[in-house]
Design a protein around this motif. Structure first.
Motif, PDB file in Angstrom:
ATOM      1  N   GLY A  18      15.125 110.203 107.118  1.00 16.14           N
ATOM      2  CA  GLY A  18      15.475 109.411 105.944  1.00 16.14           C
ATOM      3  C   GLY A  18      14.634 109.770 104.734  1.00 16.14           C
ATOM      4  N   VAL A  19      15.191 109.493 103.581  1.00 18.27           N
ATOM      5  CA  VAL A  19      14.474 109.680 102.325  1.00 18.27           C
ATOM      6  C   VAL A  19      14.338 108.298 101.698  1.00 18.27           C
ATOM      7  CG1 VAL A  19      14.527 110.714 100.037  1.00 18.27           C
ATOM      8  CG2 VAL A  19      15.393 111.994 102.001  1.00 18.27           C
ATOM      9  N   HIS A  20      13.108 107.877 101.516  1.00 14.38           N
ATOM     10  CA  HIS A  20      12.849 106.550 100.949  1.00 14.38           C
ATOM     11  C   HIS A  20      12.067 106.731  99.662  1.00 14.38           C
ATOM     12  CE1 HIS A  20      13.213 106.105 105.358  1.00 14.38           C
ATOM     13  NE2 HIS A  20      14.072 105.183 104.976  1.00 14.38           N
ATOM     14  N   ARG A  21      12.696 106.358  98.571  1.00 15.76           N
ATOM     15  CA  ARG A  21      12.058 106.531  97.268  1.00 15.76           C
ATOM     16  C   ARG A  21      11.182 105.339  96.895  1.00 15.76           C
ATOM     17  NH1 ARG A  21      16.184 109.894  97.283  1.00 15.76           N
ATOM     18  NH2 ARG A  21      16.515 111.548  95.817  1.00 15.76           N
ATOM     19  N   SER A  22      11.256 104.300  97.713  1.00 15.79           N
ATOM     20  CA  SER A  22      10.444 103.118  97.443  1.00 15.79           C
ATOM     21  C   SER A  22      10.181 102.375  98.742  1.00 15.79           C
ATOM     22  CB  SER A  22      11.161 102.187  96.460  1.00 15.79           C
ATOM     23  OG  SER A  22      12.297 101.618  97.085  1.00 15.79           O
ATOM     24  N   THR A  23       9.226 101.491  98.676  1.00  9.67           N
ATOM     25  CA  THR A  23       8.930 100.637  99.823  1.00  9.67           C
ATOM     26  C   THR A  23      10.128  99.747 100.140  1.00  9.67           C
ATOM     27  OG1 THR A  23       6.620 100.636  99.162  1.00  9.67           O
ATOM     28  CG2 THR A  23       7.274  98.972 100.744  1.00  9.67           C
ATOM     29  N   GLU A  25      13.319 100.485  99.796  1.00  2.44           N
ATOM     30  CA  GLU A  25      14.304 101.276 100.547  1.00  2.44           C
ATOM     31  C   GLU A  25      13.892 101.426 102.008  1.00  2.44           C
ATOM     32  OE1 GLU A  25      15.205 105.023  98.759  1.00  2.44           O
ATOM     33  OE2 GLU A  25      15.933 104.127  96.907  1.00  2.44           O
ATOM     34  N   LEU A  26      12.616 101.675 102.226  1.00  2.64           N
ATOM     35  CA  LEU A  26      12.110 101.780 103.594  1.00  2.64           C
ATOM     36  C   LEU A  26      12.322 100.465 104.342  1.00  2.64           C
ATOM     37  CD1 LEU A  26      10.540 103.206 105.861  1.00  2.64           C
ATOM     38  CD2 LEU A  26       8.434 102.455 104.725  1.00  2.64           C
ATOM     39  N   ASP A  29      15.953  99.990 105.363  1.00  5.98           N
ATOM     40  CA  ASP A  29      16.324 100.789 106.539  1.00  5.98           C
ATOM     41  C   ASP A  29      15.793 100.167 107.821  1.00  5.98           C
ATOM     42  OD1 ASP A  29      17.941 102.675 105.414  1.00  5.98           O
ATOM     43  OD2 ASP A  29      16.533 104.348 105.645  1.00  5.98           O
ATOM     44  N   ILE A  30      14.579  99.682 107.782  1.00 10.52           N
ATOM     45  CA  ILE A  30      13.998  99.052 108.975  1.00 10.52           C
ATOM     46  C   ILE A  30      14.782  97.791 109.335  1.00 10.52           C
ATOM     47  CG2 ILE A  30      11.972  97.850 109.879  1.00 10.52           C
ATOM     48  CD1 ILE A  30      10.268  99.878 108.229  1.00 10.52           C
ATOM     49  N   LEU A  31      15.081  96.975 108.337  1.00 12.00           N
ATOM     50  CA  LEU A  31      15.832  95.746 108.605  1.00 12.00           C
ATOM     51  C   LEU A  31      17.247  96.048 109.093  1.00 12.00           C
ATOM     52  CD1 LEU A  31      14.623  93.536 105.618  1.00 12.00           C
ATOM     53  CD2 LEU A  31      13.968  93.339 108.034  1.00 12.00           C
ATOM     54  N   ALA A  32      17.869  97.096 108.573  1.00 15.65           N
ATOM     55  CA  ALA A  32      19.200  97.498 109.042  1.00 15.65           C
ATOM     56  C   ALA A  32      19.151  97.902 110.509  1.00 15.65           C
ATOM     57  CB  ALA A  32      19.740  98.642 108.183  1.00 15.65           C
TER      58      ALA A  32
END
Length: 73
Positions: A18-23, A25-26, A29-32
């Motif tokens: 994954g590419v996370h441009r911010s905390t 976004e990260l 993704d974790i919650l998803a």
């Protein structure tokens, strides 16, 4: 450790490429991943017997002790 196994799955399936441009976004993704995982939860099961696990630990300890004694420490 089952918790470590869960985090390894999170990393492999959701975060590794994954590419996370911010905390934020990260975190999304974790919650998803958590939400998807909880829709069809399955327990983690040991695939080896306690004797197999203890034997592997014993081998690791023996190798570690040999390396330590070989290095002169």
């Amino acid at each position: 450790n089952q918790v470590e196994r869960w985090f390894a799955e999170l990393t492999r399936k959701q975060l590794q490429r994954g590419v996370h441009r911010s905390t934020a976004e990260l975190e999304e993704d974790i919650l998803a991943f958590i939400e998807a995982h909880n829709q069809n939860p399955k327990p983690y099961r040991w695939t080896k017997s306690a004797d197999d696990i203890l034997a592997a630990v014993r081998r690791f300890c023996q190798k570690t002790m040999r390396r330590t004694s070989d290095s002169g420490d």
